[in-house]
Design an enzyme around this catalytic site. Structure first.
Site, PDB file in Angstrom:
ATOM      1  N   HIS A  19      37.320  28.851  46.668  1.00  0.00           N
ATOM      2  CA  HIS A  19      36.212  29.664  45.791  1.00  0.00           C
ATOM      3  C   HIS A  19      36.555  29.472  44.266  1.00  0.00           C
ATOM      4  CE1 HIS A  19      32.865  32.258  44.750  1.00  0.00           C
ATOM      5  NE2 HIS A  19      33.852  33.402  44.291  1.00  0.00           N
ATOM      6  N   SER A  63      37.315  40.411  47.327  1.00  0.00           N
ATOM      7  CA  SER A  63      37.935  40.752  46.177  1.00  0.00           C
ATOM      8  C   SER A  63      38.632  39.462  45.700  1.00  0.00           C
ATOM      9  CB  SER A  63      39.409  41.678  46.284  1.00  0.00           C
ATOM     10  OG  SER A  63      38.693  42.915  46.957  1.00  0.00           O
ATOM     11  N   ASN A  70      44.715  42.325  41.859  1.00  0.00           N
ATOM     12  CA  ASN A  70      44.212  42.466  43.098  1.00  0.00           C
ATOM     13  C   ASN A  70      44.877  42.394  44.188  1.00  0.00           C
ATOM     14  OD1 ASN A  70      41.976  43.156  41.225  1.00  0.00           O
ATOM     15  ND2 ASN A  70      40.997  41.433  41.853  1.00  0.00           N
ATOM     16  N   ALA A  94      33.677  51.059  45.628  1.00  0.00           N
ATOM     17  CA  ALA A  94      32.214  51.416  45.581  1.00  0.00           C
ATOM     18  C   ALA A  94      31.614  50.959  44.102  1.00  0.00           C
ATOM     19  CB  ALA A  94      31.994  52.913  45.594  1.00  0.00           C
ATOM     20  N   ARG A 101      23.921  29.396  46.016  1.00  0.00           N
ATOM     21  CA  ARG A 101      23.740  29.033  44.621  1.00  0.00           C
ATOM     22  C   ARG A 101      23.486  27.334  44.571  1.00  0.00           C
ATOM     23  NH1 ARG A 101      29.098  32.209  42.384  1.00  0.00           N
ATOM     24  NH2 ARG A 101      27.789  33.956  41.638  1.00  0.00           N
TER      25      ARG A 101
HETATM   26  N1  LIG Z   1      34.250  36.154  46.614  1.00  0.00           N
HETATM   27  C1  LIG Z   1      33.262  36.361  45.956  1.00  0.00           C
HETATM   28  O1  LIG Z   1      32.419  35.766  46.228  1.00  0.00           O
HETATM   29  C2  LIG Z   1      33.031  37.451  45.147  1.00  0.00           C
HETATM   30  C3  LIG Z   1      31.938  37.737  44.446  1.00  0.00           C
HETATM   31  C4  LIG Z   1      31.560  38.832  43.503  1.00  0.00           C
HETATM   32  C5  LIG Z   1      32.646  39.413  43.170  1.00  0.00           C
HETATM   33  N2  LIG Z   1      34.107  39.404  43.626  1.00  0.00           N
HETATM   34  C6  LIG Z   1      35.123  40.024  43.523  1.00  0.00           C
HETATM   35  O2  LIG Z   1      34.852  41.301  43.960  1.00  0.00           O
HETATM   36  C7  LIG Z   1      35.731  42.346  43.402  1.00  0.00           C
HETATM   37  C8  LIG Z   1      34.917  43.484  42.972  1.00  0.00           C
HETATM   38  O3  LIG Z   1      33.768  43.072  42.211  1.00  0.00           O
HETATM   39  P1  LIG Z   1      32.779  44.185  41.440  1.00  0.00           P
HETATM   40  O4  LIG Z   1      31.871  43.572  40.712  1.00  0.00           O
HETATM   41  O5  LIG Z   1      32.476  45.280  42.677  1.00  0.00           O
HETATM   42  O6  LIG Z   1      33.812  45.179  40.511  1.00  0.00           O
HETATM   43  P2  LIG Z   1      33.573  46.799  40.159  1.00  0.00           P
HETATM   44  O7  LIG Z   1      34.788  46.950  39.123  1.00  0.00           O
HETATM   45  O8  LIG Z   1      32.303  46.950  39.760  1.00  0.00           O
HETATM   46  O9  LIG Z   1      34.169  47.669  41.380  1.00  0.00           O
HETATM   47  C9  LIG Z   1      35.469  47.639  42.034  1.00  0.00           C
HETATM   48  C10 LIG Z   1      35.825  48.760  42.626  1.00  0.00           C
HETATM   49  O10 LIG Z   1      36.850  48.890  43.501  1.00  0.00           O
HETATM   50  C11 LIG Z   1      37.473  50.142  43.099  1.00  0.00           C
HETATM   51  N3  LIG Z   1      38.806  50.131  43.453  1.00  0.00           N
HETATM   52  C12 LIG Z   1      40.005  49.586  42.806  1.00  0.00           C
HETATM   53  N4  LIG Z   1      41.091  49.717  43.393  1.00  0.00           N
HETATM   54  C13 LIG Z   1      40.664  50.402  44.909  1.00  0.00           C
HETATM   55  C14 LIG Z   1      41.625  50.977  45.703  1.00  0.00           C
HETATM   56  N5  LIG Z   1      42.892  50.800  45.696  1.00  0.00           N
HETATM   57  N6  LIG Z   1      40.829  51.237  46.785  1.00  0.00           N
HETATM   58  C15 LIG Z   1      39.508  51.478  46.754  1.00  0.00           C
HETATM   59  N7  LIG Z   1      38.793  51.205  45.673  1.00  0.00           N
HETATM   60  C16 LIG Z   1      39.443  50.534  44.624  1.00  0.00           C
HETATM   61  C17 LIG Z   1      37.256  50.648  41.741  1.00  0.00           C
HETATM   62  O11 LIG Z   1      37.256  51.844  41.385  1.00  0.00           O
HETATM   63  C18 LIG Z   1      35.889  50.041  41.665  1.00  0.00           C
HETATM   64  O12 LIG Z   1      34.766  51.065  41.952  1.00  0.00           O
HETATM   65  C19 LIG Z   1      36.101  41.433  42.283  1.00  0.00           C
HETATM   66  O13 LIG Z   1      37.583  41.210  42.371  1.00  0.00           O
HETATM   67  C20 LIG Z   1      35.390  40.531  41.852  1.00  0.00           C
HETATM   68  O14 LIG Z   1      35.925  39.395  41.285  1.00  0.00           O
HETATM   69  C21 LIG Z   1      34.174  38.362  44.291  1.00  0.00           C
HETATM   70  O1  LIG Z   2      32.999  34.547  39.478  1.00  0.00           O
HETATM   71  C1  LIG Z   2      33.369  35.586  39.709  1.00  0.00           C
HETATM   72  O2  LIG Z   2      34.347  35.993  39.053  1.00  0.00           O
HETATM   73  C2  LIG Z   2      32.756  36.621  40.957  1.00  0.00           C
HETATM   74  C3  LIG Z   2      32.571  35.630  41.891  1.00  0.00           C
HETATM   75  O3  LIG Z   2      33.621  35.062  42.561  1.00  0.00           O
HETATM   76  C4  LIG Z   2      31.456  34.945  41.874  1.00  0.00           C
HETATM   77  O4  LIG Z   2      31.437  33.618  42.347  1.00  0.00           O
HETATM   78  O5  LIG Z   2      30.271  35.392  41.315  1.00  0.00           O
END
Ligand SMILES: NC(=O)c1ccc[n+]([C@@H]2O[C@H](COP(=O)([O-])OP(=O)(O)OC[C@H]3O[C@@H](n4cnc5c(N)ncnc54)[C@H](O)[C@@H]3O)[C@@H](O)[C@H]2O)c1
Ligand SMILES: O=C(O)C[C@H](O)C(=O)O
Length: 313
Positions: A180, A124, A100, A13, A156
């Site tokens: 990615h 993630s 992760n 969340a 993008r």
């Molecule tokens: N694939 C993509 O294109 C992409 C894009 C953006 C972000 N991401 C990734 O998504 C992930 C989340 O990013 P964010 O900005 O939301 O981070 P964030 O830190 O704002 O939120 C992550 C949340 O995960 C929760 N969490 C941790 N362990 C947990 C568990 N075991 N069960 C439930 N919840 C848990 C944390 O408490 C936190 O609230 C990161 O790994 C980020 O790199 C990927």
């Molecule tokens: O770049 C990051 O770490 C987050 C995500 O994968 C993104 O492309 O925005």
């Protein structure tokens, strides 16, 4: 006859998870369950309630609940995993792999138990390897385990093309193939604006700089934010995928899919163009690539394989 609303669970969340939950509710794709760790149960409940209280103003009827109890997520149609840490300036996505992978695997144990028939979308990072970890932890068929990267990377790329030509984003078509990471492969030859190939509208060096900016697009936002990574466009990407599945739209969308021979790769998760519909990934398109494009894809696939090899399944 009783018509059941669809149920979508978003695990994590934080920035991406909360934004995704709100966007899903605003589009009334179904009822939303937002899950985070027990230590954050009250803030998670608070975020969900705050979103719900926006519903009379914005006029959406989706329910939203916050919880740390997976029983509340039982029988979800779709589960989106955003749980995990995000990178900070100076880090690569791959630096997140060990932390992760542990989080994603533990989340998947709960999904397997409470949502055995769901379609799971992983966000993630490093997302190609996390999709691989989830696939093994879940034991679901490959069509129901999907990683998000291509929608965001393509968005993008299309944003930068529209800016370059000062045209509507609605008329830009293109897509990004591969992992990615910074060696993802924006496919210039398959990119167009209003049906006109971009190569006849934009100079070679400007295209090259758009391709390069796309590849490091995540890092650009990380550096600007200073303490986390992008979340608005990632959330919009997850919502587009969720909508394609729940409405069985059969959209042609690049997602991270399990490859068993496609493009010459075996036992690898990589971003490829697919049909996304009610069955999840319903088909993978194999495009003809030039030698140069294939070499770029091979390099991206190699990077993904290196990170995947760190993950124990
Ligand atoms: N694939 C993509 O294109 C992409 C894009 C953006 C972000 N991401 C990734 O998504 C992930 C989340 O990013 P964010 O900005 O939301 O981070 P964030 O830190 O704002 O939120 C992550 C949340 O995960 C929760 N969490 C941790 N362990 C947990 C568990 N075991 N069960 C439930 N919840 C848990 C944390 O408490 C936190 O609230 C990161 O790994 C980020 O790199 C990927
Ligand atoms: O770049 C990051 O770490 C987050 C995500 O994968 C993104 O492309 O925005």
């Amino acid at each position: 006859m009783t018509i059941q609303r669809k149920k979508i669970t978003v695990v994590g969340a934080g920035f991406t998870g909360a934004t995704t939950a709100l966007m899903i509710a605003q589009k009334e794709l179904g009822d939303v369950v937002l899950v985070d760790i027990p230590q954050l149960e009250n803030p998670t409940k608070g975020k969900a309630l705050d979103m719900l209280e926006a519903s009379p103003i914005q006029g959406f009827d989706s329910n939203i609940v916050g919880t740390s109890d997976y029983e509340d997520a039982a029988d979800s149609d779709i589960v989106i995993i955003t749980a995990g840490i995000a990178r900070k300036p100076g880090m690569s996505r791959d630096d997140l792999v060990n932390t992760n992978a542990g989080i994603v695997k533990s989340v998947c144990e709960n999904i397997k138990r409470y949502c055995p028939d769901s379609i799971v979308i992983i966000l993630s990072n490093p997302v190609d390897a996390m999709t691989y970890a989830a696939y093994h932890a879940l034991g679901f068929p490959k069509n129901r385990v999907i990683g998000q990267s291509g929608v965001l990377d393509t968005a993008r790329y299309c944003t930068f093309i529209a800016q370059e030509l000062n045209v509507s984003v609605e008329d830009v078509r293109g897509f990004v193939l591969g992992g990615h990471g910074d060696d993802m492969v924006p496919l210039v030859r398959y990119s167009s604006v209003g049906g006109i190939p971009i190569e006849s509208l934009i100079s070679e060096d400007r295209i090259e700089s758009i391709v390069e900016r796309t590849r490091v697009g995540g890092g650009e936002i990380v550096n600007l934010l200073g303490n986390g990574s992008a979340y608005y466009a990632p959330a919009a990407s997850l919502v587009q995928m969720t909508e394609a599945i729940l409405k069985d739209k059969k959209r042609i969308i690049p997602v991270i899919a399990y490859l068993e021979g496609e493009y010459g790769y075996h036992d690898l998760f990589l971003g490829v163009p697919t049909i996304l519909g009610g069955g999840g990934i319903e088909r993978i398109f194999e495009l003809d690539l030039t030698a140069e494009e294939k070499a770029a894809l091979d390099q991206s696939a190699e990077s993904v394989r290196n990170v995947m090899s760190v993950v124990t399944v």
